[in-house]
Design a protein around this motif. Sequence first.
Motif, PDB file in Angstrom:
ATOM      1  N   VAL A 212       0.700  -1.144   0.392  1.00  0.00           N
ATOM      2  CA  VAL A 212       0.419  -0.316  -0.205  1.00  0.00           C
ATOM      3  C   VAL A 212       0.822   1.090  -0.067  1.00  0.00           C
ATOM      4  CG1 VAL A 212      -1.557   1.259   1.664  1.00  0.00           C
ATOM      5  CG2 VAL A 212      -1.954  -1.495   1.454  1.00  0.00           C
ATOM      6  N   GLY A 213       0.358   2.110  -0.273  1.00  0.00           N
ATOM      7  CA  GLY A 213       1.427   3.160  -0.762  1.00  0.00           C
ATOM      8  C   GLY A 213      -0.008   4.601  -0.387  1.00  0.00           C
ATOM      9  N   TYR A 214       0.990   5.514   0.878  1.00  0.00           N
ATOM     10  CA  TYR A 214       0.059   6.787   1.586  1.00  0.00           C
ATOM     11  C   TYR A 214       0.830   7.683   1.439  1.00  0.00           C
ATOM     12  CZ  TYR A 214      -2.037   9.020   5.884  1.00  0.00           C
ATOM     13  OH  TYR A 214      -2.061   9.052   6.913  1.00  0.00           O
ATOM     14  N   LEU A 215      -0.195   8.995   1.286  1.00  0.00           N
ATOM     15  CA  LEU A 215       0.926  10.060   0.750  1.00  0.00           C
ATOM     16  C   LEU A 215      -0.457  10.575   2.177  1.00  0.00           C
ATOM     17  CD1 LEU A 215       1.743  12.539  -0.483  1.00  0.00           C
ATOM     18  CD2 LEU A 215      -0.198  12.772  -1.431  1.00  0.00           C
ATOM     19  N   PRO A 216       0.615  11.622   3.243  1.00  0.00           N
ATOM     20  CA  PRO A 216      -0.573  11.530   4.393  1.00  0.00           C
ATOM     21  C   PRO A 216      -0.939  13.156   4.197  1.00  0.00           C
ATOM     22  CG  PRO A 216       1.413  11.162   5.612  1.00  0.00           C
ATOM     23  CD  PRO A 216       1.476  10.358   3.707  1.00  0.00           C
ATOM     24  N   GLU A 217      -2.611  13.469   4.058  1.00  0.00           N
ATOM     25  CA  GLU A 217      -2.365  14.960   4.577  1.00  0.00           C
ATOM     26  C   GLU A 217      -1.057  15.933   5.496  1.00  0.00           C
ATOM     27  OE1 GLU A 217      -5.769  15.522   7.190  1.00  0.00           O
ATOM     28  OE2 GLU A 217      -6.541  16.763   5.994  1.00  0.00           O
ATOM     29  N   HIS A 218      -0.328  17.262   5.081  1.00  0.00           N
ATOM     30  CA  HIS A 218       0.307  18.085   6.135  1.00  0.00           C
ATOM     31  C   HIS A 218       1.793  17.141   5.690  1.00  0.00           C
ATOM     32  CE1 HIS A 218      -3.318  20.404   6.194  1.00  0.00           C
ATOM     33  NE2 HIS A 218      -3.681  19.394   7.460  1.00  0.00           N
ATOM     34  N   HIS A 219       1.727  15.882   5.298  1.00  0.00           N
ATOM     35  CA  HIS A 219       3.143  15.647   5.469  1.00  0.00           C
ATOM     36  C   HIS A 219       4.173  16.707   5.727  1.00  0.00           C
ATOM     37  CE1 HIS A 219       2.561  15.996   1.054  1.00  0.00           C
ATOM     38  NE2 HIS A 219       4.183  15.668   1.167  1.00  0.00           N
ATOM     39  N   ARG A 220       5.295  15.624   6.316  1.00  0.00           N
ATOM     40  CA  ARG A 220       6.293  16.850   5.684  1.00  0.00           C
ATOM     41  C   ARG A 220       7.906  15.862   6.495  1.00  0.00           C
ATOM     42  NH1 ARG A 220       6.328  20.555  11.121  1.00  0.00           N
ATOM     43  NH2 ARG A 220       4.728  19.448  12.275  1.00  0.00           N
ATOM     44  N   PHE A 221       8.530  16.121   5.128  1.00  0.00           N
ATOM     45  CA  PHE A 221      10.047  15.044   5.313  1.00  0.00           C
ATOM     46  C   PHE A 221      10.759  16.197   6.022  1.00  0.00           C
ATOM     47  CE2 PHE A 221       7.806  14.881   1.388  1.00  0.00           C
ATOM     48  CZ  PHE A 221       7.497  13.717   1.130  1.00  0.00           C
ATOM     49  N   PRO A 222      11.603  15.723   6.842  1.00  0.00           N
ATOM     50  CA  PRO A 222      13.111  15.430   7.503  1.00  0.00           C
ATOM     51  C   PRO A 222      13.992  16.787   6.454  1.00  0.00           C
ATOM     52  CG  PRO A 222      12.871  13.319   7.488  1.00  0.00           C
ATOM     53  CD  PRO A 222      12.193  14.011   6.561  1.00  0.00           C
ATOM     54  N   ALA A 223      13.610  17.602   6.795  1.00  0.00           N
ATOM     55  CA  ALA A 223      14.211  19.195   5.919  1.00  0.00           C
ATOM     56  C   ALA A 223      14.819  19.183   5.851  1.00  0.00           C
ATOM     57  CB  ALA A 223      13.701  20.862   6.786  1.00  0.00           C
TER      58      ALA A 223
ATOM     59  N   GLY B  32       5.591  13.738  -1.878  1.00  0.00           N
ATOM     60  CA  GLY B  32       5.076  13.179  -1.752  1.00  0.00           C
ATOM     61  C   GLY B  32       5.019  12.137  -2.400  1.00  0.00           C
ATOM     62  N   LEU B  33       4.305  12.204  -3.857  1.00  0.00           N
ATOM     63  CA  LEU B  33       3.576  11.263  -4.011  1.00  0.00           C
ATOM     64  C   LEU B  33       4.600  10.537  -5.233  1.00  0.00           C
ATOM     65  CD1 LEU B  33       0.652  11.352  -5.070  1.00  0.00           C
ATOM     66  CD2 LEU B  33       1.576  12.890  -7.382  1.00  0.00           C
ATOM     67  N   ALA B  34       5.493  10.484  -5.376  1.00  0.00           N
ATOM     68  CA  ALA B  34       6.758   9.707  -5.184  1.00  0.00           C
ATOM     69  C   ALA B  34       7.046   8.637  -4.325  1.00  0.00           C
ATOM     70  CB  ALA B  34       7.979  10.659  -6.074  1.00  0.00           C
ATOM     71  N   GLN B  35       6.682   9.230  -2.894  1.00  0.00           N
ATOM     72  CA  GLN B  35       7.273   8.540  -2.045  1.00  0.00           C
ATOM     73  C   GLN B  35       6.480   7.305  -2.172  1.00  0.00           C
ATOM     74  OE1 GLN B  35       5.472   7.319   0.942  1.00  0.00           O
ATOM     75  NE2 GLN B  35       4.729   9.719   0.539  1.00  0.00           N
ATOM     76  N   ALA B  36       4.856   7.931  -2.061  1.00  0.00           N
ATOM     77  CA  ALA B  36       3.822   7.461  -1.908  1.00  0.00           C
ATOM     78  C   ALA B  36       3.199   6.263  -2.999  1.00  0.00           C
ATOM     79  CB  ALA B  36       2.577   7.827  -2.467  1.00  0.00           C
ATOM     80  N   LEU B  37       3.786   6.082  -4.196  1.00  0.00           N
ATOM     81  CA  LEU B  37       4.836   5.257  -4.945  1.00  0.00           C
ATOM     82  C   LEU B  37       5.398   4.700  -5.736  1.00  0.00           C
ATOM     83  CD1 LEU B  37       3.353   8.257  -8.439  1.00  0.00           C
ATOM     84  CD2 LEU B  37       1.946   6.041  -7.281  1.00  0.00           C
TER      85      LEU B  37
ATOM     86  N   LEU C 158      -2.897   2.918  -3.808  1.00  0.00           N
ATOM     87  CA  LEU C 158      -3.299   3.884  -3.128  1.00  0.00           C
ATOM     88  C   LEU C 158      -3.725   4.393  -2.563  1.00  0.00           C
ATOM     89  CD1 LEU C 158      -1.425   5.349  -6.194  1.00  0.00           C
ATOM     90  CD2 LEU C 158      -0.497   5.566  -4.124  1.00  0.00           C
ATOM     91  N   LEU C 159      -3.728   5.195  -1.419  1.00  0.00           N
ATOM     92  CA  LEU C 159      -4.312   5.589  -0.565  1.00  0.00           C
ATOM     93  C   LEU C 159      -3.581   6.815  -0.438  1.00  0.00           C
ATOM     94  CD1 LEU C 159      -4.993   3.761   2.759  1.00  0.00           C
ATOM     95  CD2 LEU C 159      -6.172   3.725   0.462  1.00  0.00           C
ATOM     96  N   LEU C 160      -4.121   8.422  -0.476  1.00  0.00           N
ATOM     97  CA  LEU C 160      -4.000   9.742  -1.263  1.00  0.00           C
ATOM     98  C   LEU C 160      -5.371  10.582  -0.341  1.00  0.00           C
ATOM     99  CD1 LEU C 160      -3.303   9.938  -4.805  1.00  0.00           C
ATOM    100  CD2 LEU C 160      -1.630   8.520  -2.819  1.00  0.00           C
TER     101      LEU C 160
ATOM    102  N   ILE D 293      -7.517   3.133  -6.469  1.00  0.00           N
ATOM    103  CA  ILE D 293      -6.658   3.940  -6.053  1.00  0.00           C
ATOM    104  C   ILE D 293      -8.469   4.756  -5.032  1.00  0.00           C
ATOM    105  CG2 ILE D 293      -6.015   6.566  -6.411  1.00  0.00           C
ATOM    106  CD1 ILE D 293      -5.336   5.276  -8.839  1.00  0.00           C
ATOM    107  N   LEU D 294      -8.017   4.524  -3.559  1.00  0.00           N
ATOM    108  CA  LEU D 294      -8.972   6.138  -3.093  1.00  0.00           C
ATOM    109  C   LEU D 294      -7.878   7.681  -2.868  1.00  0.00           C
ATOM    110  CD1 LEU D 294     -10.651   4.802   0.464  1.00  0.00           C
ATOM    111  CD2 LEU D 294      -8.803   6.629   0.493  1.00  0.00           C
ATOM    112  N   ILE D 295      -9.112   8.454  -3.404  1.00  0.00           N
ATOM    113  CA  ILE D 295      -8.344   9.349  -2.616  1.00  0.00           C
ATOM    114  C   ILE D 295      -9.433  10.597  -2.511  1.00  0.00           C
ATOM    115  CG2 ILE D 295      -9.514  10.261  -5.403  1.00  0.00           C
ATOM    116  CD1 ILE D 295      -7.919  12.254  -5.460  1.00  0.00           C
ATOM    117  N   ASN D 296      -9.129  11.197  -1.015  1.00  0.00           N
ATOM    118  CA  ASN D 296      -9.469  12.152  -0.037  1.00  0.00           C
ATOM    119  C   ASN D 296      -9.306  13.723  -0.530  1.00  0.00           C
ATOM    120  OD1 ASN D 296     -10.309  13.952   1.692  1.00  0.00           O
ATOM    121  ND2 ASN D 296      -8.935  12.196   3.200  1.00  0.00           N
ATOM    122  N   SER D 297     -10.322  14.271  -1.229  1.00  0.00           N
ATOM    123  CA  SER D 297      -9.811  15.675  -1.745  1.00  0.00           C
ATOM    124  C   SER D 297     -11.195  16.405  -1.549  1.00  0.00           C
ATOM    125  CB  SER D 297      -9.289  15.397  -3.139  1.00  0.00           C
ATOM    126  OG  SER D 297      -9.192  17.129  -4.088  1.00  0.00           O
ATOM    127  N   HIS D 298     -10.797  17.953  -1.604  1.00  0.00           N
ATOM    128  CA  HIS D 298     -11.617  18.683  -1.457  1.00  0.00           C
ATOM    129  C   HIS D 298     -12.438  19.525  -2.323  1.00  0.00           C
ATOM    130  CE1 HIS D 298     -13.028  18.494   2.245  1.00  0.00           C
ATOM    131  NE2 HIS D 298     -11.625  19.042   2.988  1.00  0.00           N
TER     132      HIS D 298
END
Lengths: 313, 375
Positions: free
Chosen positions: A78-89, A144-149, A156-158, A187-192
């Motif tokens: 499973v690939g996951y893109l969390p909302e408001h994700h942040r990577f080690p800067a 983030g998307l690259a990370q999920a894929l 995919l949960l986006l 693909i499960l996608i969550n968007s407004h």
Amino acid sequence: MPAAIDIQDVEKTFRKKVRALRGVSMQVDPGQIFCLLGPNGAGKSTLVKILMSVIHASRISGTMLGMPIGHKETLRRVGYLPEHHRFPAFMTAEQALHFYGSLSGMRRANRLKRIQAMLELVGMAAWRKHRVGTFSKGMQQRIGLAQALLHDPELLLLDEPTDGVDPVGRREIRDLLIHLRNDGHTILINSHILSELETICDQLAVVVKGRVALEGTIDELTSDRRRWIVAYEGSGPEWTDEETRQDGRNTQVILPGASANDVQPVIDRIRGAGCSIIDVSEVRESLEDLFMRALELAGEDAATPGANKGRPT
Amino acid sequence: MNTGIAILAILRESWLTLRAEKLFKLVLGLNMLVIVAYLSVGFDDTGVSLFFGLTHVDSEYIRSGTPFARTLYLGIYSAFIVNLWLAWAASILALISTSSIFPSFLKEGAVELVMSRPTGRTTIFFVKYIGGLLFVAVQVGIFTLGAFIAAGWRVDVWDPAIFLAIPLVTLFYSYLFCVNVLVGVITRSTLTALLATLLFWFSTFSIHNTDKILTENVIRFQTSATRAEKRVAELEAERDAATAAGQTKEAEDASHWLQGPQQKAEQAQAAVDQLLPWETVMGLIQAIMPETDRTIGLLHRMLERDADLSMQDLMSGRAFEKDEDHVVPDEMEAAQIEMVDRENEVPGWWIISKSVVFEFIILGIALWIFRRRDF
Ligand SMILES: Nc1ncnc2c1ncn2[C@@H]1O[C@H](COP(=O)(O)OP(=O)(O)OP(=O)(O)O)[C@@H](O)[C@H]1O
Ligand SMILES: [Mg+2]
């Protein structure tokens, strides 16, 4: 084929009695783009996090990719893109992807190959040696998307994948999702941004206050709500019983549940009255309409943000 | 295998995070400075040279080839460099660095990316924990290597026990780090975790020292009570003998002299009675706290394990006394000597195992929260 996600009766009560989910059941068919819609605080992100074992459900039964929810090994698929994700800067794009790839158990040779491919896919290949902390929001979203894929997941949960991405990028993401679906990914996608989902959504569920208010495939949900719209220049006719809508200097005649045959007499009448037809089209209910319908079904205060609080009702 | 890849990646990420901090370079630089300063102390035929010969202290006793030089040089290592630098200053700096390990890992948005992987939370927890300790161990390791070479070069002691500083300092650090992790996991705040750890450290330090002072005073008053009672007994015997011999004058004298020691014995006993309950309570508290000071102290013990001369003797000047100078120590000194002896009798396994039990309990709680938590 068994459902990619099949869950029943998911409940989640956070501390302080915030009841984020109150018995959610849904099925996501494989090879589909499933849209998870709902107002702010409806519990969409909570549901996705439960599937990814980031949050523990208060109650849950069901499966993801045929395995019980919470089964860790399954998460490799499973690939996951969390909302408001942040990577080690301080990490470069490449380092970050190596890190996440390794966490998913990818070997180095495989990582090297996939990272290059994914960075190209999301248009960030030129930035691979740059620190993630210096990236704009949209650029981080692309990483983030690259990370999920990266680990080539089946599912995919986006969570709001296009948040902050520019129009060109959004379109690219949309095309990418269609391409992935055609390739057999779920693909499960969550968007407004409903307009964005309109053309790609196969299945949807609208969650309101922790409950599923409306669920099904687009075809199922809209079949009895198809309508024809005939638009012409001029003001509304007095001679028709049909619903009309004034749109600037033009008028639209709306014919719910009509077939192409039923429309012809209306056209004749308009032309007979000497008006010029601008447009005749068959319209499905839009996602926005479905969303509003779900809110109506859910009851009075459905549109206020946040979860339900307090004791079970 | 796959878990192995993930574990290495988590360790690497922790390492990169710590290295990315400015503090890292500062600590590295300071470590270098301390080791160079240590290396700069040398001994020659006339005494001690400091700063690579920049200044010189003449000494009859402490010069090259004497046992004093050896004890002093190793003593500087265990008493000052390890006790003061590694176990205090460097540990505070290390705490400042490693306090952020869990809070920054648990930051919203970052934690989801890691928790949503096949690797279980327990593994992640321990890898992160061990990562923090490794960070300290590596720094101490580089440092002790310098000290090992210095001791070999300067006083020709090639004692591998110097390397015991690596496990001991790391162990000592782990007692503090477990508290750091617990608070970090609960609050997800670096600053809170850091402050709580410093507070905890300070409390173990105070408890240990209060206990020590109380015990020392109990011993002191007990010694003085015993001594006074002994004196009383002697005088009583004298008096009884005089009475029996009909020497009234001597008997009266003895009775008169008796009053002082009697009073002293009573006072000392009263002091013991007053202190003893407190000493017991502190002893009990001390029994469940991790032994921060004593763990470091084990290094000192090991380095002096078969030397005839201890740093304690050097510092108190006792080492330079001739045998004929020898006098009976007063009660205070006797108590101090007794304390040192008792301290040396506390078995190393007890010091370490009770501290490790404490650490496991704290870690267990932290892990339990870490596993159950919603992110
Ligand atoms: N970790 C948490 N602790 C306590 N309450 C939480 C937590 N996470 C979410 N909630 C609550 O659960 C409810 C649902 O939140 P969630 O983030 O799932 O909503 P959402 O549907 O994703 O909303 P949005 O569209 O704004 O992203 C909210 O009322 C929120 O306050
Ligand atoms: Mg959300």
